[in-house]
Design an enzyme around this catalytic site. Sequence first.
Site: not given
Length: 72
Positions: A11, A24
């Site tokens: 990401s 995350y």
Amino acid sequence: PGRACIVNIASDLGLLGRGRYAAYCAAKAGVIGLTKALAREFAPQLRVNAVAPGPVATAMVSAEHMSPEWLE
């Protein structure tokens, strides 16, 4: 025959970071680091890449988290 390859999904937050998403971001940064290490370890027999997309319309990226201007 063609070379074998691995494609990991990371990401952009693994590179950028974001408040309230530390776990995350750390996990995605780990995917990026793992990808780099594997690429160096197994080249040229194995190609290893990561895709690090920006925001995708999911429950995590919803109108609750992003302004209407950003969503446009």
